[in-house]
Design an enzyme around this catalytic site. Structure first.
Site, PDB file in Angstrom:
ATOM      1  N   CYS A 114       0.833  -1.198   0.000  1.00 34.61           N
ATOM      2  CA  CYS A 114       0.000   0.000   0.000  1.00 34.61           C
ATOM      3  C   CYS A 114       0.870   1.251   0.000  1.00 34.61           C
ATOM      4  CB  CYS A 114      -0.918   0.021   1.217  1.00 34.61           C
ATOM      5  SG  CYS A 114      -0.025   0.200   2.780  1.00 34.61           S
ATOM      6  N   CYS A 153       3.365   1.549   2.841  1.00 30.77           N
ATOM      7  CA  CYS A 153       4.606   0.798   2.617  1.00 30.77           C
ATOM      8  C   CYS A 153       5.572   1.639   1.791  1.00 30.77           C
ATOM      9  CB  CYS A 153       4.319  -0.507   1.876  1.00 30.77           C
ATOM     10  SG  CYS A 153       3.191  -1.632   2.717  1.00 30.77           S
ATOM     11  N   ASP A 159      11.175  26.527 -32.742  1.00 33.67           N
ATOM     12  CA  ASP A 159      12.243  26.710 -33.718  1.00 33.67           C
ATOM     13  C   ASP A 159      11.628  26.537 -35.101  1.00 33.67           C
ATOM     14  OD1 ASP A 159      14.983  26.948 -34.612  1.00 33.67           O
ATOM     15  OD2 ASP A 159      14.843  24.823 -35.096  1.00 33.67           O
ATOM     16  N   ASP A 189      14.687  20.782 -32.760  1.00 36.19           N
ATOM     17  CA  ASP A 189      15.075  19.508 -33.357  1.00 36.19           C
ATOM     18  C   ASP A 189      15.934  18.668 -32.434  1.00 36.19           C
ATOM     19  OD1 ASP A 189      17.541  20.719 -33.420  1.00 36.19           O
ATOM     20  OD2 ASP A 189      17.536  21.082 -35.577  1.00 36.19           O
ATOM     21  N   ASP A 227      19.524  22.801 -30.673  1.00 36.20           N
ATOM     22  CA  ASP A 227      18.726  23.527 -29.686  1.00 36.20           C
ATOM     23  C   ASP A 227      18.915  23.014 -28.259  1.00 36.20           C
ATOM     24  OD1 ASP A 227      17.537  24.980 -31.807  1.00 36.20           O
ATOM     25  OD2 ASP A 227      16.183  23.323 -32.174  1.00 36.20           O
TER      26      ASP A 227
END
Length: 904
Positions: free
Chosen positions: A12, A15, A441, A641, A645
């Site tokens: 759970c 835990c 871009d 791309d 960049d």
């Protein structure tokens, strides 16, 4: 360093919170991320202060198991092992559940039958037999479900109480109370007090003890089945990997398992086979369907030297390739790893649930004790007080709270992967919907990234062909898309190119090189001005004219003298305009970032209706643009791309790499789009919004359930309304809450992109054997029957067919259709269609209109010519190979003058 661990025994959210807390407290641990869904843990730690063994010991000390994940194996085998473990656990849970239900039914009949009029072991003489039978049946059920007690009490002793602790305490208290009842019965029978013995029999809680663990196990089994469905997307990805492959060993073909392929092995691929690993073609040729990985709709021709990607399908041809990336290094394996890691990571929104879960169980135990004491001092029976306390324990298990976020995250990241969107973390998925500024871009993002030559101007006595040859020779050393466009243009004209000397790339400006003893510069206006080269009025006017059309003019300089211009333009993707409109509808500030000059950039920006255009930006300056926007308080997404960049992508709140299908491990991007479409950014934002709504809904109901359920279970409504919950109903409600949360999260599996656009593409197939209009009709009819083909235009004189298609078209099926019609397909070449509007001077009447239309229609690649006498324009469709010069020559030869060309 970062290490992955397998953790066992977690059931759970408490835990998960316990493991996270104890590991995070270790000296040297900087970050700990625990996943309840995959039973795993990622830990970042300083090896000089703590090691793997110490981390495992810390987890074991609080009652759980932990081990280092170990070496990664072949992706399909590792995934299969994980699935086998899940299936094995499900089988065990199912067996325990069936056995418990088989025993629980007679237990309930014996314990509760007399209350509803069933004469089963009824009467004073059967009381002890009934009690002992209930005890035995209950003991069997508790033994079958003993894992609740082993893990629950172990965690309780380690001061790390969890869901199992609550179940074990509730069921155990019921059992002990029932056991005390049996001893009371035995005593009262011994002293001949039958009435007290009968009263003691009503205090037996064996059916409650057994029902609690059985109903919880029903919920856990249903929950595990539902959680297994969260991995549907990963299942589909893993299934893309072929099981076997054919390799060459000592000159002989041998079939081996895909995971046994090693680097430098030669793999043989035939039609219809999937490629098992990444590599490079060494012999033969084929047409490979890469749509599953890169989103390309048309099969890609693969020749010697070309790269091939794992999980792609060879549709036609036979070739051999050398394995370069195997095992966990293949493109498919990295995609699967990204999706898996994202699904198991933790979103910031989950922190609230983790914080609550960490203290929730101890608080519930305290509330149960208070409930018991309060009812006792309120003159209620021990049975009444105990029943309410047990109800509080079993109704308050924090399963739903712990599942509210991770299940939705895992389904969401899997669904994103199905749509070709790789989201690296849950935090990114959560943040996507809150972005208010998107920076795009231009080249390769808004546009296709494959520009073509649009216009040529020569200012010396050099012929146009010689100028083109010289320009292409200079640009042959450049990797810039504009330079490559000029090289491709020259190659299409079968021109011989020379090798330049002293080639220098000047970032953001152009190139410098030496050719035939002359020094050349080629690039933008900034390059020319920096070299103090004067531009006369004619050149400046031509630069402005091309820029106003949204084209990028490149200036060529020989020994400090301008000798010509070549205008290059990149076509805007058909999906970009639709995506930009969607960004505007989401109230996002759209910024176009480009290295183009201001006039060119503004012309393109105006046609696209972006909010802001930032031009003349060098690659190294893009990061500062993002920083300035962030300083204005904006949440910025950068879409590029993923190569040049990288700094800007890392600076942005969310970096998106577009069209990076063969480089999916790009560190700079948070999101990777396998297909080159901005519409996928729209889809990612919409998916993020749906996931967050789903998580908030789950968290609300999980909190609401506990806030409402605990007071009712404690009996607060009993004095006023006589309403209280039995422990059995409480355990049923708890199980149902978990199932409901998981089921709600699974609704995300039905997510579909809001905007689905069919992008029409065209390619030309050359066909031998056609001799008349009837032949053309037969070919056209055959091709139109191929799925996804929209339109076919056949010219039997030129021996070709222009085919418009959407989504993905099977080239093998196209070739077969032509063959079935009785003709021979020679080759195919994909062509991008564009629309041009040209201004024509000199037209005086409809006779002139007919002359201009006829002249333009005869240009190879031109179709659908419409000429307007009133507007003095001609509108036409053409392939990217049609240049402005070709159109100008055609109109001039017809006796008219072509002035301006505009790409639409």
């Amino acid at each position: 360093m970062e290490e992955k661990f397998d953790v066992t025994g977690m059931t759970c959210a408490a835990c998960q919170a316990n493991v996270t807390r104890v590991v995070s407290k270790l000296d040297g641990v900087s970050h700990c991320d625990v996943s309840l869904l995959s039973n795993s843990m990622k830990v970042e730690f300083d090896q000089d202060k703590v090691n793997e063994q110490a981390i495992c010991e810390a987890v074991k000390q609080i009652g759980y198991g932990a081990s280092v994940h170990g070496e990664k194996g072949e992706v399909k085998k590792e995934w299969q092992n994980r699935q086998n473990r899940v299936e094995s656990d499900q089988r065990s849970a199912k067996q325990r559940l069936i056995l418990s239900l088989v025993l629980l039914i007679p237990l309930l009949v014996i314990a509760m039958g007399p209350m509803v009029g069933l004469p089963i072991l009824e009467g004073m003489e059967w009381m002890m037999v009934s009690a002992l039978t209930q005890l035995i049946l209950c003991l069997f059920i508790l033994f079958i479900q003993r894992h609740f007690f082993i893990t629950g009490f172990k965690a309780l002793m380690k001061k790390s109480a969890n869901m199992d602790s609550l179940v074990a305490m509730g069921s155990g208290a019921s059992f002990v109370y029932g056991l005390v009842g049996i001893y009371q019965m035995a005593y009262y029978f011994g002293v001949q007090n039958i009435e007290m013995a009968h009263m003691a029999m009503h205090s037996l809680y064996f059916e409650s003890a057994a029902t609690i663990v059985t109903l919880v196990s029903v919920g856990k089994y249903l929950e595990s089945r539902s959680k297994a469905k969260t991995n549907d997307a990963l299942d589909k990805l893993v299934d893309l990997a072929p099981k076997n492959a054919t390799i060459l060993r000592n000159g002989q073909e041998v079939v081996v398992s895909s995971e046994s392929i090693r680097i430098h092995d030669i793999v043989v691929i035939r039609p219809g086979q999937r490629i098992p690993v990444d590599g490079k073609v060494v012999s033969g040729t084929g047409y490979v369907d890469q749509s599953a990985i890169t989103g390309e709709s048309l099969p890609v021709e693969k020749n010697v030297g070309d790269s091939v990607i794992s999980a792609t399908m060879n549709e036609n041809g036979t070739f051999q390739f050398e394995a370069e990336k195997v095992g966990q290094d293949t493109t498919l394996a990295q995609i699967i790893q990204l999706v898996d890691d994202a699904g198991n990571s933790k979103a910031p929104i989950a922190r609230l649930a983790d914080q609550v879960s960490g203290v929730f169980v101890p608080v519930v135990i305290l509330i149960a004790l208070i409930t018991f004491v309060v009812w006792l001092i309120s003159d209620q029976t021990i049975q009444f007080a105990l029943s309410n306390a047990i109800s509080v324990l079993v109704i308050s298990c924090p399963c739903a709270l712990g599942l509210a976020t991770p299940v939705a995250i895992m389904v969401g990241t899997g669904k994103a992967a199905e749509n070709g969107i790789l989201i690296k973390s849950a935090a990114t998925l959560e943040q996507l919907h809150s972005i208010d500024t998107i920076v795009l871009d231009k080249t390769g993002t808004i546009t296709s990234g494959k520009p073509s030559v649009q216009g040529i101007k020569v200012y010396t006595n050099l012929s146009e062909n010689d100028f083109i040859s010289m320009a292409a020779s200079l640009e042959s050393g450049s990797l810039h898309p504009l330079g490559q466009a000029i090289v491709e243009y020259a190659k299409d004209k079968n021109m011989n190119l020379e090798q330049p000397e002293n080639f220098t790339n000047i970032s953001g400006r152009g190139i410098q090189a030496k050719l035939n003893g002359h020094v050349y510069l080629a690039g933008n206006k900034r390059l020319v001005e920096e070299n103090k080269i004067e531009l006369n009025e004619t050149v400046l006017n031509d630069l402005d004219a091309y820029a106003s059309l949204g084209q990028t003019p490149l200036i060529f300089v020989e020994d400090q003298n301008v000798i010509g211009l070549i205008s290059v333009a990149d076509t805007v993707r058909s999906t970009s305009q639709v995506a930009l409109e969607q960004f505007k509808q989401k109230n996002m500030h759209v910024v176009m970032l480009t290295g183009d000059n201001k006039k060119t950039a503004e012309a393109i920006g105006k046609s696209l209706s972006v909010d802001e255009v930032i031009s003349d930006v060098l690659p190294q300056d893009k990061e500062s643009v993002i920083r300035k926007l962030q300083e204005q308080g904006k949440k910025v997404m950068m879409v590029g791309d993923g190569i040049n960049d990288a700094p800007a992508l890392m600076r942005a709140d969310i970096g998106v790499a577009i069209g990076a299908g063969t480089d999916i491990a790009l560190d700079s991007a948070d999101v990777i789009l396998m297909k080159s479409s901005l519409l996928d950014v729209v889809t990612a934002i919409d998916l993020s919004s749906d996931v967050i709504k789903n998580i908030k809904m789950n968290l609300f109901w999980a909190f609401f359930y506990n806030i409402l359920g605990i007071p009712v279970a404690a009996g607060l409504l009993y004095p006023a309304f006589g309403l209280r919950l039995s422990p059995m109903i409480g355990s049923a409600c708890m199980s149902l809450s978990s199932v409901c949360v998981v089921t709600n999260a699974l609704r995300l599996r039905y997510f579909k992109p809001r905007i689905e656009m069919e992008e029409v593409k065209t390619f030309t197939m050359h066909i031998d054997g056609m001799s008349c209009g009837h032949c053309a009709w037969l070919v056209e009819d055959a091709l139109k029957k191929v799925p996804n083909v929209k339109e076919v235009r056949v010219d039997y004189n030129l021996g070709k067919a222009d085919i418009d298609y959407v989504q993905q078209v099977n080239m093998v099926a196209l070739k077969q259709a032509v063959k079935d019609a009785g003709y021979i397909p020679v080759e195919y070449k994909e062509e991008k269609k564009m629309k041009k509007i040209v201004t024509v001077d000199g037209m005086m009447c409809m006779h002139c209109v007919a002359h201009v239309k006829d002249a333009l229609s005869k240009v190879e690649g031109v179709s659908d010519v419409v000429v307007s006498l009133d507007e003095k324009t001609a509108t036409l469709n053409c392939t990217e190979n049609v240049t402005d010069q070709m159109l100008s020559d055609a109109v001039t030869n017809a006796g008219y003058t072509l002035n301006f060309v505009k790409n639409v």
